[in-house]
Design a protein around this motif. Structure first.
Motif, PDB file in Angstrom:
ATOM      1  N   ASP A   1       0.820  -1.211   0.000  1.00 29.92           N
ATOM      2  CA  ASP A   1       0.000   0.000   0.000  1.00 29.92           C
ATOM      3  C   ASP A   1       0.858   1.267   0.000  1.00 29.92           C
ATOM      4  OD1 ASP A   1      -2.941  -1.038   1.907  1.00 29.92           O
ATOM      5  OD2 ASP A   1      -2.446  -1.174  -0.208  1.00 29.92           O
ATOM      6  N   VAL A   2       2.065   1.172   0.569  1.00 27.92           N
ATOM      7  CA  VAL A   2       2.983   2.319   0.537  1.00 27.92           C
ATOM      8  C   VAL A   2       3.357   2.628  -0.909  1.00 27.92           C
ATOM      9  CG1 VAL A   2       5.275   3.144   1.187  1.00 27.92           C
ATOM     10  CG2 VAL A   2       3.855   1.945   2.869  1.00 27.92           C
ATOM     11  N   ALA A   3       3.663   1.587  -1.672  1.00 29.57           N
ATOM     12  CA  ALA A   3       3.990   1.785  -3.088  1.00 29.57           C
ATOM     13  C   ALA A   3       2.796   2.360  -3.837  1.00 29.57           C
ATOM     14  CB  ALA A   3       4.407   0.456  -3.705  1.00 29.57           C
ATOM     15  N   HIS A   4       1.618   1.834  -3.534  1.00 32.29           N
ATOM     16  CA  HIS A   4       0.402   2.309  -4.201  1.00 32.29           C
ATOM     17  C   HIS A   4       0.179   3.798  -3.918  1.00 32.29           C
ATOM     18  CE1 HIS A   4      -3.442   1.954  -6.109  1.00 32.29           C
ATOM     19  NE2 HIS A   4      -4.110   2.300  -5.019  1.00 32.29           N
ATOM     20  N   LEU A   5       0.318   4.188  -2.655  1.00 34.59           N
ATOM     21  CA  LEU A   5       0.146   5.598  -2.283  1.00 34.59           C
ATOM     22  C   LEU A   5       1.192   6.477  -2.957  1.00 34.59           C
ATOM     23  CD1 LEU A   5      -0.718   5.827   1.533  1.00 34.59           C
ATOM     24  CD2 LEU A   5      -1.968   6.858  -0.352  1.00 34.59           C
ATOM     25  N   LEU A   6       2.434   6.028  -2.931  1.00 31.75           N
ATOM     26  CA  LEU A   6       3.510   6.829  -3.516  1.00 31.75           C
ATOM     27  C   LEU A   6       3.284   7.046  -5.011  1.00 31.75           C
ATOM     28  CD1 LEU A   6       6.557   5.285  -1.651  1.00 31.75           C
ATOM     29  CD2 LEU A   6       5.930   7.704  -1.613  1.00 31.75           C
ATOM     30  N   SER A   7       2.831   5.998  -5.710  1.00 32.34           N
ATOM     31  CA  SER A   7       2.621   6.160  -7.150  1.00 32.34           C
ATOM     32  C   SER A   7       1.460   7.117  -7.431  1.00 32.34           C
ATOM     33  CB  SER A   7       2.379   4.797  -7.807  1.00 32.34           C
ATOM     34  OG  SER A   7       1.212   4.192  -7.301  1.00 32.34           O
ATOM     35  N   ARG A   8       0.400   7.039  -6.605  1.00 28.64           N
ATOM     36  CA  ARG A   8      -0.717   7.975  -6.785  1.00 28.64           C
ATOM     37  C   ARG A   8      -0.290   9.405  -6.468  1.00 28.64           C
ATOM     38  NH1 ARG A   8      -4.803   4.648  -3.129  1.00 28.64           N
ATOM     39  NH2 ARG A   8      -6.381   6.214  -3.533  1.00 28.64           N
ATOM     40  N   MET A   9       0.512   9.557  -5.399  1.00 31.59           N
ATOM     41  CA  MET A   9       1.023  10.886  -5.051  1.00 31.59           C
ATOM     42  C   MET A   9       1.843  11.466  -6.197  1.00 31.59           C
ATOM     43  SD  MET A   9       2.210  10.255  -1.092  1.00 31.59           S
ATOM     44  CE  MET A   9       2.857  11.893  -0.805  1.00 31.59           C
ATOM     45  N   ALA A  10       2.673  10.611  -6.769  1.00 35.41           N
ATOM     46  CA  ALA A  10       3.537  11.077  -7.858  1.00 35.41           C
ATOM     47  C   ALA A  10       2.720  11.610  -9.022  1.00 35.41           C
ATOM     48  CB  ALA A  10       4.446   9.937  -8.315  1.00 35.41           C
ATOM     49  N   GLU A  11       1.617  10.917  -9.352  1.00 31.72           N
ATOM     50  CA  GLU A  11       0.770  11.360 -10.456  1.00 31.72           C
ATOM     51  C   GLU A  11       0.161  12.735 -10.170  1.00 31.72           C
ATOM     52  OE1 GLU A  11       0.452  10.035 -13.282  1.00 31.72           O
ATOM     53  OE2 GLU A  11       1.186   7.988 -13.042  1.00 31.72           O
ATOM     54  N   VAL A  12      -0.311  12.916  -8.930  1.00 34.11           N
ATOM     55  CA  VAL A  12      -0.966  14.186  -8.602  1.00 34.11           C
ATOM     56  C   VAL A  12       0.066  15.308  -8.495  1.00 34.11           C
ATOM     57  CG1 VAL A  12      -2.492  15.384  -6.987  1.00 34.11           C
ATOM     58  CG2 VAL A  12      -2.841  12.965  -7.464  1.00 34.11           C
ATOM     59  N   TYR A  13       1.232  14.994  -7.923  1.00 35.24           N
ATOM     60  CA  TYR A  13       2.308  16.000  -7.929  1.00 35.24           C
ATOM     61  C   TYR A  13       2.611  16.440  -9.362  1.00 35.24           C
ATOM     62  CZ  TYR A  13       3.661  15.388  -2.991  1.00 35.24           C
ATOM     63  OH  TYR A  13       3.692  15.379  -1.618  1.00 35.24           O
ATOM     64  N   SER A  14       2.613  15.478 -10.298  1.00 34.17           N
ATOM     65  CA  SER A  14       2.852  15.823 -11.705  1.00 34.17           C
ATOM     66  C   SER A  14       1.747  16.726 -12.228  1.00 34.17           C
ATOM     67  CB  SER A  14       2.925  14.550 -12.555  1.00 34.17           C
ATOM     68  OG  SER A  14       4.007  13.744 -12.161  1.00 34.17           O
ATOM     69  N   ASP A  15       0.504  16.417 -11.853  1.00 31.37           N
ATOM     70  CA  ASP A  15      -0.635  17.202 -12.339  1.00 31.37           C
ATOM     71  C   ASP A  15      -0.558  18.661 -11.905  1.00 31.37           C
ATOM     72  OD1 ASP A  15      -3.259  14.656 -12.211  1.00 31.37           O
ATOM     73  OD2 ASP A  15      -1.919  15.261 -13.828  1.00 31.37           O
ATOM     74  N   VAL A  16       0.025  18.914 -10.718  1.00 28.92           N
ATOM     75  CA  VAL A  16       0.111  20.304 -10.249  1.00 28.92           C
ATOM     76  C   VAL A  16       1.482  20.911 -10.544  1.00 28.92           C
ATOM     77  CG1 VAL A  16      -1.622  19.960  -8.458  1.00 28.92           C
ATOM     78  CG2 VAL A  16       0.790  19.640  -7.886  1.00 28.92           C
TER      79      VAL A  16
ATOM     80  N   ASP B   1       4.492  19.880  -9.498  1.00 27.69           N
ATOM     81  CA  ASP B   1       5.484  19.788  -8.419  1.00 27.69           C
ATOM     82  C   ASP B   1       6.442  18.652  -8.773  1.00 27.69           C
ATOM     83  OD1 ASP B   1       5.225  19.612  -4.770  1.00 27.69           O
ATOM     84  OD2 ASP B   1       6.949  19.538  -6.102  1.00 27.69           O
ATOM     85  N   TRP B   2       7.414  18.955  -9.645  1.00 29.37           N
ATOM     86  CA  TRP B   2       8.239  17.901 -10.225  1.00 29.37           C
ATOM     87  C   TRP B   2       9.170  17.249  -9.213  1.00 29.37           C
ATOM     88  CZ3 TRP B   2       5.312  17.472 -13.990  1.00 29.37           C
ATOM     89  CH2 TRP B   2       4.894  18.533 -14.781  1.00 29.37           C
ATOM     90  N   ASP B   3       9.720  18.027  -8.283  1.00 31.41           N
ATOM     91  CA  ASP B   3      10.641  17.440  -7.300  1.00 31.41           C
ATOM     92  C   ASP B   3       9.950  16.340  -6.496  1.00 31.41           C
ATOM     93  OD1 ASP B   3      12.685  19.070  -8.103  1.00 31.41           O
ATOM     94  OD2 ASP B   3      12.353  20.579  -6.546  1.00 31.41           O
ATOM     95  N   ASN B   4       8.779  16.662  -5.989  1.00 25.64           N
ATOM     96  CA  ASN B   4       8.058  15.659  -5.204  1.00 25.64           C
ATOM     97  C   ASN B   4       7.563  14.513  -6.080  1.00 25.64           C
ATOM     98  OD1 ASN B   4       8.085  16.372  -2.408  1.00 25.64           O
ATOM     99  ND2 ASN B   4       6.807  18.136  -2.898  1.00 25.64           N
TER     100      ASN B   4
END
Length: 722
Positions: free
Chosen positions: A196-211, A213-216
């Motif tokens: 679930d940590v991997a799942h959360l991190l991948s979803r976070m990465a997508e949303v960071y990309s959408d806004v 926030d490339w570093d995060n």
């Protein structure tokens, strides 16, 4: 604040102090006082606003939820965490009722609840609420076309979509906040390498990309890759590993890349590097992803199928041991191995459907209904795509049954019933009406109809379930008894008490035969039978049922159990109805002791016990003692604001308290309490049947106090409402 004070005075003068506009003003005043740091004063304004809104708008109005939410925030600031959570829960209930599950206000309340639970170290609860908040926000963004596409890898040569600071961006930023709250909790509870940590991190990465926030985004993708590698290393090493250059391309962590999810994440991480114009880093990611995917195509499919079979057995063992996160990981690996082994060939579809079914069951066991539903639906899709010769109709029925159960857990009862009926159709058409499967589907559908308060259909389905159960298991089976008990309860709800008595008597005799007399389930049925016998005024027979239930419950679950208190309470009511007040007092007193111990002195269950205890003392003309209990019951009810729109319990306590005060010739206090009861029973757009009695009693109290004009007015008013 001076302007708000002036507005409140004007609105009170024009509309009275019980008008919605006054409540709105007080809510604003509460917000201001909170901003100023005067939390006690803020809380008082919110309480006053809440009281007015409940009285004027009803308990389930969305304005009531807004005020409860604001109160919860202040209570959180005051470190009154239990009260804060209680207010948030009620706000959540109302918001779900008014807006449905998928609404931003629902997500906000869920996130706030998670924050409070974090502070109080209820980490499991906090994580659950953060996850629910995330799911709501993601669904809303997906509907609006603003969410990320979890399976879309995007073209790295296309300039990314830059979002303006509009409502969608604000929602995405709230979603990020929810992710950032959930991630450390997930790591704390399940470890850094949990799936679930991997799942959360991948979803976070997508949303960071959408806004943008490339570093995060890069950091989150890298974290997800690391966790996927940790989880997939055993399976990958079995198939040859992927170290050297690939490890270097992914930040020097080493490990293996021979995993489809890792390859996909590498591709997406490369996209972010492209957006940042870090072309060398993007190339490394793309090349690593490409090498992994080429190797996956060259795997020994026969060997992968054998490994999948063993991995499936591991998942089944973990499931049976109750280790659902571990089972989930095992079945996830099984699914990947099957895809490697079979690709698009027909031969592996049925097995993939089975694995998806079991993944759904793990999410179901972990209380994640939306994820379970998604897996069951995918399993059904796979099953239905199988060639007719390979199609397993029993597997379809099993999955439909679980899918319906998930919809039931999500309170989507109409959809659950549609699925249960589809399950029954397949059972009759394809499985020759298999009685066991049909009985289970009919029973669960009966429960769903009962939840919808469609008692006629519920009874029909329970009748049919009972017949199928007798065919499948024989008459002397506990499942048959449970159907009879369900029917008895439904007959009682429809006022058909003689039929209810007959069914519950059958259920009791059957449970006694199957389980024995000294079994908790037998005692439960005896208790329910006693309740029905009370309704048809067979008080002596009902008391025998209560005594038998009490005897078994004390022996099997201990003296200090809520069910023991419930039995004692019913016995007290039974004794009181037969004017056996000493016995009633004894039972109520013991029930009160147990409930106070279990729930605390300020719980509504305690108030519900204090009231009849006070009435029993009043019936013995011990009014001083009765008044002590009436006052305490009234205090708890008012403190908890637990009454419905008509204030039923508060009015009844006030009325009964007034009678004891009248008997003590405390007419002024009696007038106050009879008046409160009369006001409550005359509110809400309809007159309560007890209103004439309250007005007559109020007139009597005025007369006793020498206020003859007021007494005449109350008597005339009573005549007018008769």
């Amino acid at each position: 604040m001076e302007c708000l004070d002036a507005a409140l005075v004007i609105r009170t003068r024009h509309h009275g102090d019980d008008h919605e506009s006054c409540a709105d003003t007080q809510q604003w005043m509460g917000n201001v006082m909170r901003e100023w740091g005067d939390l006690d004063e803020a809380l008082e304004y919110f309480k006053s606003a809440l009281t007015i809104k409940k009285r004027r708008l009803g308990d389930d109005h969305d304005d009531v939820a807004d005020t409860l939410h604001n109160m919860a925030v202040v209570l959180d600031d005051m470190a009154k965490y239990e009260l804060s959570l209680a207010a948030y829960r009620e706000a959540l209930r109302i918001r779900k009722l008014n807006y449905g599950t998928d609404h931003m206000l629902v997500a906000d309340t869920l996130q706030c609840m998670g924050n409070v639970e974090c502070v109080t170290e209820r980490h499991e609860d906090a994580l659950d609420h953060f996850r629910q908040s995330i799911d709501v926000r993601e669904r809303l963004l997906e509907r609006e076309g603003s969410g990320h596409a979890a399976t879309d890898e995007h073209d790295p040569f296309v300039v990314p979509r830059r979002r303006s600071l509009d409502e969608s961006r604000a929602q995405l930023e709230k979603l990020i906040e929810s992710y950032e709250e959930a991630l450390p909790l997930n790591k704390l509870l399940h470890g850094n390498d949990d799936a679930d940590v991997a799942h959360l991190l991948s979803r976070m990465a997508e949303v960071y990309s959408d806004v943008g926030d490339w570093d995060n985004a890069v950091g989150s993708f890298q974290g997800a890759i690391r966790v996927h590698k940790a989880n997939c290393a055993p399976a990958a090493s079995l198939n040859g590993g992927g170290d050297g250059e690939d490890g270097k391309a992914n930040g020097g962590e080493g490990g293996v890349d021979d995993d489809l999810d890792v390859a996909t994440l590498l591709r997406r991480k490369g996209n972010v590097h492209m957006y940042r114009e870090e072309h060398a880093a993007a190339r490394d990611c793309f090349e690593a992803s490409l090498r992994a995917r080429k190797r996956l195509l060259k795997k020994d499919r026969e060997q992968a199928a054998l490994v999948a079979s063993t991995q499936y057995a591991v998942g089944a063992a973990e499931h049976e041991s109750g280790r659902h996160p571990e089972a989930l990981r095992a079945f996830g690996k099984t699914l990947r191995l099957l895809r490697y082994a079979h690709g698009d060939e027909d031969g592996g579809q049925a097995r993939m459907g089975d694995v998806l079914h079991w993944i759904g069951r793990q999410y179901d066991s972990l209380s994640e209904p939306p994820k379970a539903r998604a897996q069951y639906l995918e399993a059904l899709k796979v099953y239905k795509s199988c060639p007719p010769k390979d199609r397993d109709d029993r597997a379809v029925v099993r999955t439909l049954h679980l899918l319906a159960g998930v919809h039931e857990k999500m309170d989507q009862l109409s959809m659950a019933l549609k699925i249960y009926n589809e399950e029954l159709r397949i059972i009759d058409d394809k499985l020759d009406g298999d009685s066991r499967s049909a009985a289970d589907a009919l029973f669960n559908a009966g429960n769903a109809y009962a939840k919808k308060r469609d008692f006629a259909n519920a009874m029909d389905y329970f009748e049919r379930a009972g017949q199928r159960m007798e065919t499948a298991y024989g008459r002397d089976d506990e499942r048959v008894a449970i159907c009879l008990e369900k029917l008895g309860i439904l007959y009682a709800k429809r006022g058909l008490n003689d039929l209810a008595r007959d069914r519950l008597t059958e259920a009791y005799e059957l449970k006694e035969k199957v389980n024995g007399r000294d079994h908790v389930e037998t005692a439960t049925t005896a208790f329910k039978l006693g309740c029905v016998l009370d309704k048809i005024e067979q008080s002596a027979a009902s008391m025998e049922c209560y005594r038998e239930s009490l005897r078994v419950r004390r022996a099997m679950i201990g003296d200090d159990h809520a069910d023991v208190a419930a039995t004692l309470f019913r016995m007290g009511e039974n004794y009181a109805g037969r004017d056996m007040h000493d016995d009633a007092i004894r039972c109520f007193q013991e029930a009160l002791t147990i409930r106070s111990k279990l729930f605390g002195d300020n719980d509504d269950m305690v108030a519900a016990t204090l009231h009849p205890l006070a009435k029993a003392y009043a019936s013995k003309n011990k009014h001083d003692k009765a008044l002590v209990f009436y006052k305490e019951a009234l205090r708890i009810r008012k403190a908890n604001s637990s009454d419905g729109p008509d204030g039923k319990e508060l009015a009844e306590i006030s009325f009964d308290m007034g009678q004891s005060l009248e008997n003590k010739q405390s007419y002024r206090s009696a007038i106050e309490h009879f008046g409160e009861a009369a006001r409550t029973w005359s509110e809400g757009g309809h007159r309560h049947r007890n209103l004439p009695s309250a007005l007559v009693k109020l007139g009597n109290a005025h007369e006793g106090n020498g206020e003859y004009d007021a007494a005449s007015e109350r008597f005339a008013e009573a005549l007018g409402v008769l």
